[in-house]
Design a protein around this motif. Structure first.
Motif, PDB file in Angstrom:
ATOM      1  N   ASP A 463       0.812  -1.222   0.000  1.00 43.84           N
ATOM      2  CA  ASP A 463       0.000   0.000   0.000  1.00 43.84           C
ATOM      3  C   ASP A 463       0.847   1.275   0.000  1.00 43.84           C
ATOM      4  O   ASP A 463       0.583   2.196  -0.767  1.00 43.84           O
ATOM      5  N   TYR A 464       1.836   1.316   0.901  1.00 44.52           N
ATOM      6  CA  TYR A 464       2.472   2.605   1.201  1.00 44.52           C
ATOM      7  C   TYR A 464       3.920   2.749   0.723  1.00 44.52           C
ATOM      8  O   TYR A 464       4.413   3.865   0.649  1.00 44.52           O
ATOM      9  N   ILE A 465       4.599   1.633   0.458  1.00 47.32           N
ATOM     10  CA  ILE A 465       5.997   1.736   0.026  1.00 47.32           C
ATOM     11  C   ILE A 465       6.099   1.495  -1.471  1.00 47.32           C
ATOM     12  O   ILE A 465       6.690   2.296  -2.203  1.00 47.32           O
ATOM     13  N   TYR A 466       5.501   0.394  -1.933  1.00 46.92           N
ATOM     14  CA  TYR A 466       5.527   0.096  -3.370  1.00 46.92           C
ATOM     15  C   TYR A 466       4.257   0.561  -4.063  1.00 46.92           C
ATOM     16  O   TYR A 466       4.151   0.472  -5.282  1.00 46.92           O
ATOM     17  N   GLY A 467       3.274   1.027  -3.279  1.00 46.17           N
ATOM     18  CA  GLY A 467       2.016   1.496  -3.853  1.00 46.17           C
ATOM     19  C   GLY A 467       1.719   2.927  -3.424  1.00 46.17           C
ATOM     20  O   GLY A 467       2.507   3.549  -2.707  1.00 46.17           O
TER      21      GLY A 467
END
Ligand SMILES: [Zn+2]
Length: 603
Positions: A463-467
């Motif tokens: 969600d937050y690092i790769y997305g």
């Protein structure tokens, strides 16, 4: 016995010979810097190579400086490159790429390379020379041997006559107006900025370590207060790790009209700061936050580091996915340390945290570029911003800080208050830096975070690092017993969706925010905004637009590259939000306890 003596004698001869071969093969390097006419902004630089046995030598100048991820092409400042041997005979050389020179040594044991380097870019990642002072960032001035890039030696600095002091973290001896500086290796030379001038010096001890502040450029700072505040910051940061790896540390502070920034180093940092913004207290906090940020880097990135960030390749980009950890964690902790040190109130700190989270919500690029990509591409994006960056890119500093907070809250809640993000940093420091002597991989960082959050972070990373999923910030705030209110910015005002600059009476568009009324209507960057519904814009665009209603369609007259155009724009309301974070009275007693432990000032 005799046979033994004979063998021993031969062995002794062999050793002598071996030592001779060794001393023959060991080249000796001496860099020198002179500044005979500082007002011309030219340094005269030499690299003397003694004990040379190579027929052909390659020397290179870095193209970038660690901590600032942009190819800056320092070699562009080099002029009048010359090579001589010890008899003064000119040796030929050839540039074989933008930052590299190949020298025909032809058996010369001593080679003297000299050049002049123009230095008039005042920043912490470049070199600067004027009548006022000299600032040297080693990457921007010195050459290294291509086949022994880390080789050290000695640096001689001859100051302009009006400069009486030299400040650097490297050990140095003064002889009149010159300094002899020991260079253990090229990386440390690059990692030890040098200030030469008439700087104000303040010596103090903090966490048992001698520290020095060296300040140039004047300003409204209060020296005694600054020293006492920085002492406190040093002590609080050292407390996180239990010990301080430095036996000395130098803060170089360059005060200027308006520049702001810092660069981290192993035993020092360079800060650049607006000279009149040490007062009032609200803006002074920005200086302390900067000092706290760069000081924390002495651990986080100079010692605790992604595996890709060392040893450095000075001729090329050095890519890592992890600047969201390097800069995000450091940005989370910089203001947080001010709170821990008792220098910032609880309310002021919660307001800073609210701003960091709101940035991620309000920046269109936050939904476009994942933090890992922003880290990797910083060389061509974050450090090379253009008019569309706000729509396409995200700051791994600010969003990274919000993500660091979320991880901290998750660890505190899942460990029932026993652990925090501090434990992650301590583990990375002890395991990868102290025990293994290397950096960590993406996977190793994730494993460490999973160990302390006691949970699988696949979805969090997706969600937050790769997305680019919108941050679920209320969930993480509630873990520490915090509530949050989001309100629309300027709910009653008309929203257009551009940033502008004034050129005389003309209003020029500098940025158009994605999906804003201006964006949808086709207003472009560089358009001159002339009139709305036939009324001439005066210098304040926003004020003029308040005469119309949200959802009203207006005619905007623009000049685009000198040609007039009428563009219909349907005005709107500001989609950006302001957050207010505050303790939730309905939080559980456990959450309230986690909050107290997180927010409290430490001894
Ligand atoms: Zn930083």
């Amino acid at each position: 016995m005799q046979r033994f003596i004979h063998t021993a004698f031969i062995f002794f001869l062999f050793l002598m010979n071996f030592q001779q071969i060794m001393s023959q093969s060991e080249a000796k390097l001496t860099w020198s810097v002179q500044m005979p006419e500082p007002y011309t902004h030219y340094f005269t630089v030499k690299l003397i190579i003694e004990n040379n046995h190579a027929d052909s030598l390659k020397v290179q100048m870095p193209v970038w400086t660690p901590g600032s991820y942009l190819v800056r092409e320092y070699a562009k400042n080099v002029e009048n490159f010359q090579v001589k041997n010890s008899q003064g005979k000119v040796l030929s050389f050839k540039k074989y790429n933008k930052n590299s020179w190949q020298i025909a040594a032809n058996g010369s044991e001593k080679i003297e390379i000299s050049y002049q380097s123009y230095a008039y870019e005042l920043s912490v990642r470049t070199c600067f020379l004027s009548d006022e002072y000299a600032y040297i960032n080693g990457a921007g001035l010195f050459l290294y041997l291509a086949d022994q890039p880390s080789k050290g030696g000695t640096l001689l600095v001859e100051a302009a006559p009006q400069f009486k002091k030299l400040s650097t973290a490297l050990s140095h001896k003064q002889k009149g107006n010159s300094w002899e500086i020991a260079v253990p290796d090229f990386d440390t030379l690059v990692d030890s900025p040098i200030l030469v001038g008439n700087q104000e010096l303040m010596d103090f001890k903090a966490a048992g370590v001698p520290h020095q502040l060296a300040i140039v450029g004047g300003g409204n700072y209060d020296s005694a207060r600054m020293v006492s505040n920085i002492q406190r910051i040093v002590e609080v940061e050292t407390k996180l790790f239990g010990s301080n790896p430095c036996n000395h540390y130098l803060f170089i502070v360059l005060n200027t009209e308006s520049s702001y920034g810092g660069l981290e180093h192993l035993f020092s940092t360079s800060l650049i700061y607006p000279r009149w913004r040490y007062k009032p207290d609200g803006t002074y906090m920005k200086f302390l936050g900067l000092a706290a940020h760069e000081y924390f880097h002495l651990w986080n990135v100079k010692r605790i580091r992604p595996i890709e960030l060392g040893p450095f390749d000075y001729s090329n980009e050095n890519y890592t996915d992890l600047l969201w950890q390097v800069e995000g964690f450091t940005s989370y902790y910089d203001d947080y340390f001010l709170r821990r040190a008792g220098l910032m109130s609880e309310d002021a700190y919660l307001a800073v945290l609210a701003e960091n989270i709101a940035y991620a919500l309000n920046t269109p690029g936050s939904l476009v570029e994942p933090l890992a990509d922003a880290s990797f591409d910083t060389w061509i994006k974050f450090y090379r911003k253009n008019e569309n960056s706000v729509n396409a890119n995200v700051s791994y500093y600010v969003k990274g800080a919000a993500v660091a907070f979320m991880l901290d809250a998750l660890i505190r809640a899942n460990s029932e208050g026993k652990n925090s993000l501090d434990d992650v940093l301590r583990h990375l420091y002890q395991h990868y830096y102290q025990e293994l002597g290397r950096g960590f991989t993406d996977a190793e960082l994730k494993t460490t975070l999973e160990k302390f959050t006691q949970t699988n972070l696949d979805q969090f990373y997706a969600d937050y690092i790769y997305g680019t999923k919108a941050l679920d910030y209320p969930k993480y705030l509630s873990m520490l017993g915090l509530a949050v209110e989001a309100e629309t910015m300027d709910p009653d005002k008309v929203y257009f969706g551009v940033n502008t600059k004034n050129e005389g009476d003309n209003i020029i568009v500098t940025e158009v925010f994605k999906d804003s009324p201006a964006w949808k209507a086709g207003i472009n960057v560089n358009d001159e905004l002339i009139a709305v519904n036939d009324y001439r814009f005066k210098s304040n665009l926003s004020e003029m637009l308040q005469n119309f209603a949200q959802n009203e369609t207006v005619n905007v007259l623009v000049s685009r590259d000198g040609i007039l155009q009428n563009i219909k724009v349907t005005l709107g309301s500001n989609p950006r939000v302001k957050l207010k974070i505050f303790p939730d009275q309905n939080a559980t007693s456990a959450q309230k306890a986690y909050f107290q432990d997180w927010i409290k000032a430490v001894d």
